[in-house]
Design an enzyme around this catalytic site. Structure first.
Site, PDB file in Angstrom:
ATOM      1  N   LYS A 193      31.267  45.113  33.859  1.00 53.93           N
ATOM      2  CA  LYS A 193      31.109  46.362  34.603  1.00 53.93           C
ATOM      3  C   LYS A 193      32.019  47.426  33.997  1.00 53.93           C
ATOM      4  O   LYS A 193      33.230  47.254  33.920  1.00 53.93           O
ATOM      5  CB  LYS A 193      31.478  46.144  36.074  1.00 53.93           C
ATOM      6  CG  LYS A 193      31.531  47.420  36.914  1.00 53.93           C
ATOM      7  CD  LYS A 193      32.080  47.146  38.313  1.00 53.93           C
ATOM      8  CE  LYS A 193      32.353  48.434  39.074  1.00 53.93           C
ATOM      9  NZ  LYS A 193      32.961  48.182  40.399  1.00 53.93           N
ATOM     10  N   ASP A 198      34.986  55.935  39.527  1.00 51.35           N
ATOM     11  CA  ASP A 198      34.208  55.631  40.728  1.00 51.35           C
ATOM     12  C   ASP A 198      34.704  56.456  41.903  1.00 51.35           C
ATOM     13  O   ASP A 198      35.721  56.137  42.522  1.00 51.35           O
ATOM     14  CB  ASP A 198      34.307  54.137  41.052  1.00 51.35           C
ATOM     15  CG  ASP A 198      33.457  53.761  42.262  1.00 51.35           C
ATOM     16  OD1 ASP A 198      32.578  54.563  42.641  1.00 51.35           O
ATOM     17  OD2 ASP A 198      33.674  52.668  42.815  1.00 51.35           O
ATOM     18  N   LYS A 205      34.832  57.662  48.599  1.00 53.59           N
ATOM     19  CA  LYS A 205      36.090  56.978  48.865  1.00 53.59           C
ATOM     20  C   LYS A 205      37.130  57.975  49.355  1.00 53.59           C
ATOM     21  O   LYS A 205      37.138  59.131  48.912  1.00 53.59           O
ATOM     22  CB  LYS A 205      36.638  56.339  47.577  1.00 53.59           C
ATOM     23  CG  LYS A 205      35.836  55.219  46.972  1.00 53.59           C
ATOM     24  CD  LYS A 205      36.513  54.741  45.697  1.00 53.59           C
ATOM     25  CE  LYS A 205      35.705  53.673  44.982  1.00 53.59           C
ATOM     26  NZ  LYS A 205      35.772  52.379  45.694  1.00 53.59           N
ATOM     27  N   ASP A 216      38.087  51.089  37.154  1.00 53.56           N
ATOM     28  CA  ASP A 216      36.876  50.404  37.593  1.00 53.56           C
ATOM     29  C   ASP A 216      36.021  49.933  36.419  1.00 53.56           C
ATOM     30  O   ASP A 216      34.943  49.394  36.622  1.00 53.56           O
ATOM     31  CB  ASP A 216      36.056  51.305  38.525  1.00 53.56           C
ATOM     32  CG  ASP A 216      35.257  50.515  39.535  1.00 53.56           C
ATOM     33  OD1 ASP A 216      35.626  49.362  39.813  1.00 53.56           O
ATOM     34  OD2 ASP A 216      34.259  51.046  40.052  1.00 53.56           O
ATOM     35  N   ASP A 275      28.827  53.254  47.126  1.00 53.91           N
ATOM     36  CA  ASP A 275      30.085  52.721  46.620  1.00 53.91           C
ATOM     37  C   ASP A 275      29.981  51.236  46.276  1.00 53.91           C
ATOM     38  O   ASP A 275      30.949  50.631  45.838  1.00 53.91           O
ATOM     39  CB  ASP A 275      31.206  52.948  47.637  1.00 53.91           C
ATOM     40  CG  ASP A 275      32.592  52.771  47.029  1.00 53.91           C
ATOM     41  OD1 ASP A 275      32.705  52.928  45.788  1.00 53.91           O
ATOM     42  OD2 ASP A 275      33.551  52.486  47.766  1.00 53.91           O
ATOM     43  N   GLU A 277      28.202  50.210  43.786  1.00 56.37           N
ATOM     44  CA  GLU A 277      27.441  50.556  42.576  1.00 56.37           C
ATOM     45  C   GLU A 277      27.619  49.551  41.451  1.00 56.37           C
ATOM     46  O   GLU A 277      26.766  49.442  40.569  1.00 56.37           O
ATOM     47  CB  GLU A 277      27.831  51.954  42.086  1.00 56.37           C
ATOM     48  CG  GLU A 277      29.037  52.040  41.182  1.00 56.37           C
ATOM     49  CD  GLU A 277      30.350  51.576  41.822  1.00 56.37           C
ATOM     50  OE1 GLU A 277      31.232  51.094  41.077  1.00 56.37           O
ATOM     51  OE2 GLU A 277      30.491  51.701  43.060  1.00 56.37           O
ATOM     52  N   ARG A 279      27.479  46.314  41.312  1.00 57.13           N
ATOM     53  CA  ARG A 279      26.436  45.288  41.252  1.00 57.13           C
ATOM     54  C   ARG A 279      25.103  45.863  40.762  1.00 57.13           C
ATOM     55  O   ARG A 279      24.289  45.150  40.174  1.00 57.13           O
ATOM     56  CB  ARG A 279      26.280  44.631  42.624  1.00 57.13           C
ATOM     57  CG  ARG A 279      25.817  45.560  43.725  1.00 57.13           C
ATOM     58  CD  ARG A 279      26.146  45.035  45.114  1.00 57.13           C
ATOM     59  NE  ARG A 279      27.570  45.101  45.386  1.00 57.13           N
ATOM     60  CZ  ARG A 279      28.137  44.647  46.505  1.00 57.13           C
ATOM     61  NH1 ARG A 279      27.382  44.099  47.442  1.00 57.13           N
ATOM     62  NH2 ARG A 279      29.431  44.738  46.686  1.00 57.13           N
TER      63      ARG A 279
END
Length: 426
Positions: A193, A198, A205, A216, A275, A277, A279
């Site tokens: 990933k 993010d 967030k 991230d 949020d 995202e 996956r």
């Protein structure tokens, strides 16, 4: 700045330094007093303490410095500003080469995770990953697919997450094939990933959670570093790497709650939390990996806050349906002195994200195990998910504040473990 010598001793410090003192000082010499049953942890803690005291230039002296002692001192001594320097002791040729590789590769991982998002775009992350791995082998081919071309190739998870940013999303496909035979079987596929920032998207967030979201992309850094280190150690079988890279931002073109993503394997996913995202982008990489028919698949992602709640920043979280494969990784982590902890993953987790509009939603039901349901979501993009697949939720990638062992920032934990595991796979 004068250079101070650092010695190791398993004897207690002189009484004037206090009971169980970690350090003692004499002229231009510092002695680390370690406890034999906690040797490496004590040495790492001493390194952190010396950096905190503003001692930025040292020479490791004496005969007690072996490879692991040197490395653990560096883990604690190094900081995000890279203001510390070490004059290393004499090691045998093999250990010296291993130390050089770790300093180059694991420090690369720590640096790129620490790098501000402003200068690390999705395409730049993919480019830097290629550059690192190509340093250690010429048996590398790659392709970076970015922007609207992602949509043309039906990489809809990466495209959807990244389309809210002015910086194009990207998928890196990299093939390390030392056999130079294009028909050679693929031992393993690594999927990372790479969310370079993010914000949470429309599921925004709060600032206190967003401030560290440069990190991230830690999963992408981890698998890249692991492959590079494995190659540097002499990896002789074919491995493919997929990095799923995007910014997750808010704009008029950003993906929204209620959107439905249709993947190349026919699965449809309703977005009920922008949020969640990671996956969504990993799904594209896992489909690619699964289509390659490798013997093994390993994915790494800073995927859930739930994993951090479970194990803190002290362990990387491991989830798998395959006990044998999971135990292989845990054995590698013991050999490499890195901390992993296995979290539960069961069949019932795979049904905990229902949707009225698609095959599934992208986040789990309330009051379910977040790390487990996230891993279970990913399993829908691997045909034989019950065997030869590991998911690593990178809880220990980044520390928002310093501890007795670590400076604020990236840790590099896991690179050695996965590199070790790759060398053992067949």
């Amino acid at each position: 700045m004068s250079m101070l010598s650092v010695l190791l001793s398993d004897k207690a410090a002189p009484s004037q330094w206090g009971k169980d003192a970690l350090l003692s000082f004499s002229d231009d010499t510092i002695t680390i007093h370690y406890k034999p049953d906690h040797r490496l942890g004590t040495i790492q803690r001493a390194g952190r303490k010396l950096d905190n005291q503003g001692i930025n230039l040292v020479k490791l002296s004496g005969e007690n410095w072996d490879l692991e002692a040197c490395w653990h001192f560096w883990l604690g001594y190094r900081n995000a500003k890279k203001s510390t320097q070490v004059n290393w002791p004499k090691l045998n040729t093999k250990d010296k080469q291993e130390l050089i590789h770790r300093l180059a590769i694991i420090d690369w991982c720590r640096d790129i995770v620490n790098q501000q998002a402003e200068t690390l775009s999705p395409v730049e992350l993919a480019t830097q990953a290629v550059k690192l791995i190509s340093t250690y082998s010429t048996d590398v081919t790659y392709n970076i697919i970015s922007g609207e071309v992602l949509k043309e190739h039906n990489f809809m998870g990466i495209y959807a997450v990244g389309k809210g940013s002015d910086r194009p999303a990207a998928l890196l496909e990299l093939d390390y094939n030392p056999t130079q035979n294009p028909k050679s079987p693929i031992t393993a596929c690594l999927v990372g990933k790479g969310i370079t920032f993010d914000s949470g998207g429309y599921s925004l967030k709060p600032s206190s959670f967003m401030e560290s979201m440069r990190s991230d992309m830690g999963g992408a850094a981890l698998v890249t570093g692991a492959l590079a280190l494995a190659i540097a150690r002499g990896l002789s079988h074919r491995i493919k790497l997929y990095l799923c890279c995007a910014d997750n931002l808010v704009s008029g073109s950003a993906f929204k709650l209620g959107d439905i993503i249709r993947y190349r394997n026919g699965k449809t996913v309703e977005v009920d939390n922008t949020d969640a995202e990671g996956r969504l982008v990993l799904a594209d990489g896992l489909i690619c990996a699964d289509n390659d028919k490798p013997n093994y698949i390993i994915d790494c992602a800073t995927l859930t806050g739930a994993a951090k709640i479970a194990v803190g920043n002290d362990y990387q979280s491991l989830l798998s349906f395959d006990d044998k494969f999971a135990n292989q990784l845990l054995a590698s982590s013991n050999i490499e002195h890195e901390a992993f902890w296995r979290l539960p993953l069961a069949e019932f987790h795979r049904s905990q994200f229902p949707s009225s509009f698609a095959d599934m939603a992208n986040s789990g039901l309330p009051n379910t195990a977040g790390a487990s349901t996230a891993a279970a979501f990913l399993s829908h993009f691997i045909k034989n998910y019950q065997q030869n697949w590991l998911h690593i939720d990178c809880s220990a990638t980044f520390r928002k504040s310093a501890t007795a062992l670590w400076a604020t920032g990236a840790t590099g934990i896991g690179v050695r473990t996965i590199a070790n595991l790759l060398s053992q796979l067949k």
